[in-house]
Design a protein around this motif. Structure first.
Motif, PDB file in Angstrom:
ATOM      1  N   GLY A 181      49.564  42.730  43.797  1.00  0.00           N
ATOM      2  CA  GLY A 181      50.393  41.554  44.024  1.00  0.00           C
ATOM      3  C   GLY A 181      49.695  40.289  43.560  1.00  0.00           C
ATOM      4  N   MET A 182      48.393  40.235  43.828  1.00  0.00           N
ATOM      5  CA  MET A 182      47.616  39.082  43.407  1.00  0.00           C
ATOM      6  C   MET A 182      47.633  38.948  41.879  1.00  0.00           C
ATOM      7  SD  MET A 182      43.535  38.972  43.876  1.00  0.00           S
ATOM      8  CE  MET A 182      42.860  39.792  42.464  1.00  0.00           C
ATOM      9  N   ALA A 183      47.444  40.075  41.193  1.00  0.00           N
ATOM     10  CA  ALA A 183      47.445  40.032  39.731  1.00  0.00           C
ATOM     11  C   ALA A 183      48.831  39.649  39.200  1.00  0.00           C
ATOM     12  CB  ALA A 183      47.020  41.389  39.177  1.00  0.00           C
ATOM     13  N   ASN A 195      58.870  46.248  36.694  1.00  0.00           N
ATOM     14  CA  ASN A 195      58.832  46.381  35.250  1.00  0.00           C
ATOM     15  C   ASN A 195      57.464  46.929  34.824  1.00  0.00           C
ATOM     16  OD1 ASN A 195      58.432  45.848  32.502  1.00  0.00           O
ATOM     17  ND2 ASN A 195      59.922  44.182  32.550  1.00  0.00           N
ATOM     18  N   LYS A 196      57.479  48.121  34.203  1.00  0.00           N
ATOM     19  CA  LYS A 196      56.203  48.783  33.922  1.00  0.00           C
ATOM     20  C   LYS A 196      55.324  47.972  32.974  1.00  0.00           C
ATOM     21  CE  LYS A 196      56.865  53.351  35.445  1.00  0.00           C
ATOM     22  NZ  LYS A 196      56.861  54.774  35.263  1.00  0.00           N
ATOM     23  N   ALA A 197      55.943  47.263  32.037  1.00  0.00           N
ATOM     24  CA  ALA A 197      55.164  46.462  31.096  1.00  0.00           C
ATOM     25  C   ALA A 197      54.417  45.364  31.863  1.00  0.00           C
ATOM     26  CB  ALA A 197      56.076  45.855  30.049  1.00  0.00           C
ATOM     27  N   HIS A 198      55.121  44.735  32.807  1.00  0.00           N
ATOM     28  CA  HIS A 198      54.489  43.690  33.612  1.00  0.00           C
ATOM     29  C   HIS A 198      53.338  44.258  34.424  1.00  0.00           C
ATOM     30  CE1 HIS A 198      58.392  41.058  33.625  1.00  0.00           C
ATOM     31  NE2 HIS A 198      57.816  41.150  32.440  1.00  0.00           N
ATOM     32  N   LEU A 199      53.555  45.446  34.959  1.00  0.00           N
ATOM     33  CA  LEU A 199      52.515  46.044  35.796  1.00  0.00           C
ATOM     34  C   LEU A 199      51.273  46.382  34.972  1.00  0.00           C
ATOM     35  CD1 LEU A 199      54.713  48.277  38.101  1.00  0.00           C
ATOM     36  CD2 LEU A 199      53.356  46.304  38.762  1.00  0.00           C
ATOM     37  N   GLU A 200      51.518  46.898  33.769  1.00  0.00           N
ATOM     38  CA  GLU A 200      50.387  47.203  32.875  1.00  0.00           C
ATOM     39  C   GLU A 200      49.603  45.935  32.571  1.00  0.00           C
ATOM     40  OE1 GLU A 200      49.319  49.968  31.657  1.00  0.00           O
ATOM     41  OE2 GLU A 200      50.931  51.423  32.000  1.00  0.00           O
ATOM     42  N   ARG A 204      45.702  45.068  33.299  1.00  0.00           N
ATOM     43  CA  ARG A 204      44.723  44.601  32.312  1.00  0.00           C
ATOM     44  C   ARG A 204      44.060  43.320  32.786  1.00  0.00           C
ATOM     45  NH1 ARG A 204      48.447  46.432  28.602  1.00  0.00           N
ATOM     46  NH2 ARG A 204      49.364  44.380  28.335  1.00  0.00           N
ATOM     47  N   LYS A 205      44.847  42.484  33.442  1.00  0.00           N
ATOM     48  CA  LYS A 205      44.278  41.238  33.942  1.00  0.00           C
ATOM     49  C   LYS A 205      43.248  41.524  35.041  1.00  0.00           C
ATOM     50  CE  LYS A 205      44.908  36.546  34.854  1.00  0.00           C
ATOM     51  NZ  LYS A 205      45.718  35.402  35.168  1.00  0.00           N
ATOM     52  N   LEU A 206      43.563  42.514  35.873  1.00  0.00           N
ATOM     53  CA  LEU A 206      42.612  42.885  36.919  1.00  0.00           C
ATOM     54  C   LEU A 206      41.310  43.390  36.324  1.00  0.00           C
ATOM     55  CD1 LEU A 206      44.632  44.726  39.706  1.00  0.00           C
ATOM     56  CD2 LEU A 206      43.467  42.544  39.853  1.00  0.00           C
ATOM     57  N   ASP A 207      41.428  44.178  35.240  1.00  0.00           N
ATOM     58  CA  ASP A 207      40.218  44.686  34.591  1.00  0.00           C
ATOM     59  C   ASP A 207      39.316  43.538  34.160  1.00  0.00           C
ATOM     60  OD1 ASP A 207      40.953  47.234  35.013  1.00  0.00           O
ATOM     61  OD2 ASP A 207      41.783  47.576  33.001  1.00  0.00           O
ATOM     62  N   ALA A 208      39.949  42.447  33.727  1.00  0.00           N
ATOM     63  CA  ALA A 208      39.162  41.288  33.307  1.00  0.00           C
ATOM     64  C   ALA A 208      38.452  40.646  34.484  1.00  0.00           C
ATOM     65  CB  ALA A 208      40.072  40.265  32.626  1.00  0.00           C
ATOM     66  N   LEU A 209      38.953  40.917  35.692  1.00  0.00           N
ATOM     67  CA  LEU A 209      38.355  40.316  36.904  1.00  0.00           C
ATOM     68  C   LEU A 209      37.115  41.098  37.352  1.00  0.00           C
ATOM     69  CD1 LEU A 209      38.815  38.147  39.156  1.00  0.00           C
ATOM     70  CD2 LEU A 209      40.050  39.874  40.427  1.00  0.00           C
ATOM     71  N   THR A 210      37.002  42.345  36.889  1.00  0.00           N
ATOM     72  CA  THR A 210      35.949  43.231  37.402  1.00  0.00           C
ATOM     73  C   THR A 210      34.562  42.599  37.488  1.00  0.00           C
ATOM     74  OG1 THR A 210      37.124  44.739  35.973  1.00  0.00           O
ATOM     75  CG2 THR A 210      35.475  45.683  37.401  1.00  0.00           C
ATOM     76  N   PRO A 211      34.080  41.858  36.482  1.00  0.00           N
ATOM     77  CA  PRO A 211      32.721  41.311  36.603  1.00  0.00           C
ATOM     78  C   PRO A 211      32.555  40.403  37.818  1.00  0.00           C
ATOM     79  CG  PRO A 211      33.572  40.982  34.378  1.00  0.00           C
ATOM     80  CD  PRO A 211      34.695  41.498  35.185  1.00  0.00           C
ATOM     81  N   ASN A 212      33.629  39.793  38.254  1.00  0.00           N
ATOM     82  CA  ASN A 212      33.537  38.883  39.400  1.00  0.00           C
ATOM     83  C   ASN A 212      33.605  39.608  40.737  1.00  0.00           C
ATOM     84  OD1 ASN A 212      33.431  36.850  37.597  1.00  0.00           O
ATOM     85  ND2 ASN A 212      35.412  35.927  38.101  1.00  0.00           N
ATOM     86  N   VAL A 213      34.101  40.839  40.716  1.00  0.00           N
ATOM     87  CA  VAL A 213      34.322  41.550  41.981  1.00  0.00           C
ATOM     88  C   VAL A 213      33.033  42.191  42.450  1.00  0.00           C
ATOM     89  CG1 VAL A 213      35.574  43.394  43.119  1.00  0.00           C
ATOM     90  CG2 VAL A 213      36.714  41.985  41.420  1.00  0.00           C
ATOM     91  N   LYS A 214      32.627  41.828  43.635  1.00  0.00           N
ATOM     92  CA  LYS A 214      31.410  42.411  44.199  1.00  0.00           C
ATOM     93  C   LYS A 214      31.725  43.753  44.835  1.00  0.00           C
ATOM     94  CE  LYS A 214      27.449  41.152  46.952  1.00  0.00           C
ATOM     95  NZ  LYS A 214      26.776  40.075  47.642  1.00  0.00           N
ATOM     96  N   ALA A 215      32.811  43.811  45.575  1.00  0.00           N
ATOM     97  CA  ALA A 215      33.183  45.070  46.221  1.00  0.00           C
ATOM     98  C   ALA A 215      34.633  45.025  46.676  1.00  0.00           C
ATOM     99  CB  ALA A 215      32.279  45.340  47.421  1.00  0.00           C
ATOM    100  N   GLN A 351      42.976  53.039  39.035  1.00  0.00           N
ATOM    101  CA  GLN A 351      42.355  52.870  37.715  1.00  0.00           C
ATOM    102  C   GLN A 351      41.493  51.610  37.690  1.00  0.00           C
ATOM    103  OE1 GLN A 351      45.115  52.968  34.473  1.00  0.00           O
ATOM    104  NE2 GLN A 351      45.940  54.958  35.107  1.00  0.00           N
ATOM    105  N   PHE A 352      42.006  50.546  38.320  1.00  0.00           N
ATOM    106  CA  PHE A 352      41.242  49.302  38.380  1.00  0.00           C
ATOM    107  C   PHE A 352      39.944  49.513  39.150  1.00  0.00           C
ATOM    108  CE2 PHE A 352      40.617  45.733  41.482  1.00  0.00           C
ATOM    109  CZ  PHE A 352      39.813  44.962  40.671  1.00  0.00           C
ATOM    110  N   LYS A 353      40.048  50.247  40.268  1.00  0.00           N
ATOM    111  CA  LYS A 353      38.856  50.466  41.089  1.00  0.00           C
ATOM    112  C   LYS A 353      37.802  51.246  40.319  1.00  0.00           C
ATOM    113  CE  LYS A 353      40.569  51.920  45.254  1.00  0.00           C
ATOM    114  NZ  LYS A 353      40.443  52.217  46.688  1.00  0.00           N
ATOM    115  N   MET A 354      38.265  52.134  39.412  1.00  0.00           N
ATOM    116  CA  MET A 354      37.314  52.960  38.673  1.00  0.00           C
ATOM    117  C   MET A 354      36.794  52.266  37.417  1.00  0.00           C
ATOM    118  SD  MET A 354      38.738  56.813  39.104  1.00  0.00           S
ATOM    119  CE  MET A 354      40.192  56.527  38.143  1.00  0.00           C
TER     120      MET A 354
END
Lengths: 357, 265
Positions: A181-183, A195-200, A204-215, A351-354
């Motif tokens: 929801g945040m993404a 909408n699956k395209a929006h979700l994808e 992808r945007k969440l993946d870009a957040l990964t370096p900032n995520v500590k846990a 997938q994002f978590k992994m």
């Protein structure tokens, strides 16, 4: 042999003594018997004084039981075997329980105090016309952050989280709908988007957040942020209120792109025996004075418009936990997306978590 | 000499690991700050809160009552079961019974709890005191069997033969020879069952209902809002109670061993 028998008799005596004490205590608490009302609620989610008051007023004895997750509560109610007269599930659980026929319809004639509830919180998508539920508490999903650790920098939007300076500083709650929801919100989509395209795109945007995520963590997030293990957290407003109470360097914000609005609501499960008493109890909790007292004790926001009068000013003027009317427009309630769509959300979240940094 | 020293260091290390969390919890039960991470000042407020929270006290009592009754009843059943297994002639049957017994000990609590929940609701038993008691008895019996059986196997069969030669009937053999010999095992089984029942969470979680709850379940559901320090205070009290009980048990057994010479085993 004698020793054995003696010891066993001693244990029996102690056990019966305890049983006697417990029965006396039970009687002292109120009249046991047919006049009972079983309330099934989250742990520490009501002012105990209100229960005593209700018991005095109605002569009913309240048995207060607690659960820790909507899922556990639903399992117990679906299984039967216990009486629960009133339960307090969250909104998505209500639509699920409705589908499974676990709820009894409410008799609005017996709930005159329903008129005090702010109309914004009535007739919502998960329960049109409030046939089965009335609101108990509400809150938002937002960002809690430590002003000192960010060097005075302010956070106002979801997109601030993608800032490079926040590297390894963010804790997320472990919830697929919250994080997805945040993404989605950060991309200005609805958090009920299917909408699956929006979700994808959101993934992808969440993946870009990964370096900032500590846990990505559970309930311990409260302790971690209060102890300054991380500077930023994505949390529910109630948790944020608790963290702020523990650490005054913290601040909470509902991002300007919009966010989730959640409700815990009172319902009468199909296992109810004392339906009359259940209505009495719900009506009692809807009374503005009682709702105010409860909100002050629990710390979450009350949906009771009239109750605001009885709450301390600094509490209801705290825009973080009682957001403005016009701001509420940004907030959305989770819709029941159906099994398949929910599975898709979960899949993307997994997938994002992994995803590797 | 040198080895002894290292042994002591190791022992102290182990005890520190075992007792630090308990003392940590105990220490913060006196914290006026209200949290587990900044000690502000000394207070007895949380103890006061425990004694004013009748619901919490009731839950503690329930927990103790269930523990005492269930361990007592399961001790009776367990001893009878152990005797039955001991007297089974066929080696195959004996092994089969023992294996079945052990399976129940090893199988996860969650599965036992879930199956009890289904059983009770099918049988129409109201969830509450009775269901919790029954399931605690059920998971305690195999433990008692396991504690009593070695004692039985330790017992020399010549004792029974001698008693029979001296004209004892079956009842006398049981009450005068067998039971006194296995008494330490019975007590061990009882206390094992007691501790198992006191700290069981998973099974109990499934079968509580209708206002009946035990301490572990209650603490778990309170954790959502962050545990109040009154839980620390309560845990401290329970810890002290156990220390007193263990000391009492030790004292009784010392005294007993001097009087009867049978506790030394």
């Amino acid at each position: 042999m004698r020793k054995l028998v003696q010891s066993f008799i001693a244990v029996l005596v102690v056990a019966f003594l305890l049983l006697y004490v417990s029965n006396r205590l039970n009687e002292a608490e109120g009249d046991a018997g047919d006049h009972t009302l079983v309330v099934y609620n989250w742990g520490d989610y009501i002012d105990p004084k209100l229960i005593t008051m209700f018991e005095k007023q109605t002569g009913l004895k309240v048995i207060y039981q607690t659960f820790d997750s909507n899922e556990a509560m639903m399992a117990k109610i679906a299984q039967g075997g216990t009486t629960f007269d009133v339960a307090v599930p969250s909104e998505y659980a209500i639509s699920k329980m409705k589908e499974e026929g676990l709820l009894l319809p409410l008799d609005h004639a017996k709930l005159p105090n329903l008129k005090y509830i702010d109309p914004r919180f009535l007739n919502l998508s998960f329960d049109p016309d409030n046939r089965y539920s009335v609101p108990y508490f509400w809150g938002t999903v937002g960002i809690v952050y430590n002003r000192d650790m960010l060097g005075g920098k302010k956070i106002t939007s979801w997109n601030d989280l993608w800032d490079k300076t926040l590297r390894n500083q963010i804790l997320l709650v472990d919830g697929a709908r919250e994080v997805m929801g945040m993404a989605l919100n950060s991309l200005h989509y609805s958090l009920n988007d299917t909408n699956k395209a929006h979700l994808e795109e959101a993934k992808r945007k969440l993946d870009a957040l990964t370096p900032n995520v500590k846990a990505i963590v559970g309930d311990e997030i409260k302790m971690l942020i209060a102890n300054e293990e991380a500077a930023v957290g994505v949390v529910w407003s109630g948790d944020a209120a608790e963290m702020i109470a523990e650490n005054d360097k913290l601040d909470y914000v509902v991002p300007k792109e919009g966010s989730n609005l959640w409700f815990d609501n009172m319902v009468i499960p199909k296992t109810a025996k004392n339906i009359e008493g259940a209505h009495q109890f719900i009506n009692f909790m809807l009374d503005p004075k009682h709702a105010a007292q409860n909100a002050e004790y629990v710390g979450y926001a009350t949906p009771n418009a009239k109750a605001m009068k009885y709450l301390p000013k600094e509490m209801i003027e705290d825009k973080r936990f009682y957001p403005d009317f016009n701001k509420i427009g940004h907030l959305e309630v989770y819709k029941n997306l159906g099994k398949r769509m929910l599975a898709y959300y979960n899949e993307l979240f997994l997938q994002f978590k992994m995803h590797r940094k | 000499m040198r080895r002894m020293k290292w042994g002591n260091v190791y022992l102290i290390f182990v005890f520190i690991i075992l007792y630090t969390p308990i003392f940590y919890l105990l220490f913060y039960s006196f914290n006026s700050g209200g949290t587990m991470h900044h000690f502000k000042g000394f207070t007895l407020e949380w103890y006061r809160e425990v004694f004013h929270d009748t619901r919490l006290l009731l839950i503690v009592l329930n927990t103790l009552i269930v523990a005492l009754f269930s361990s007592l009843i399961s001790t009776v059943f367990g001893v009878i079961g152990a005797l039955a297994i001991y007297y089974v002639k066929s080696w195959r049957v004996k092994q089969a019974l023992l294996t079945l017994n052990n399976v129940l000990i090893v199988s996860p609590d969650v599965i036992i709890g879930a199956s009890f929940l289904i059983l009770f609701t099918l049988a129409g038993i109201q969830l509450g005191f009775v269901s919790v008691l029954l399931s605690h008895i059920a998971f305690s019996v195999p433990i008692v069997v396991l504690m009593v059986l070695p004692k039985l196997q330790e017992m020399s069969p010549t004792w029974v033969d001698a008693a029979r030669d001296l004209g004892a009937n079956e009842w006398h053999i049981l009450t005068r020879v067998v039971l006194p010999f296995i008494t330490p095992g019975i007590f061990a089984g009882f206390f094992m069952a007691l501790t198992y029942s006191l700290d069981d969470f998973a099974v109990t979680f499934f079968v509580t209902g209708n206002g009946f709850s035990t301490l572990s379940v209650e603490i778990y559901s309170r954790a959502r809002q962050g545990i109040s320090l009154s839980i620390n205070a309560l845990s401290t009290l329970l810890f002290l109670l156990t220390v007193v009980l263990v000391a009492g048990y030790y004292w009784i057994s010392r005294k007993g061993s001097r009087l009867y010479g049978m506790w030394k085993k």
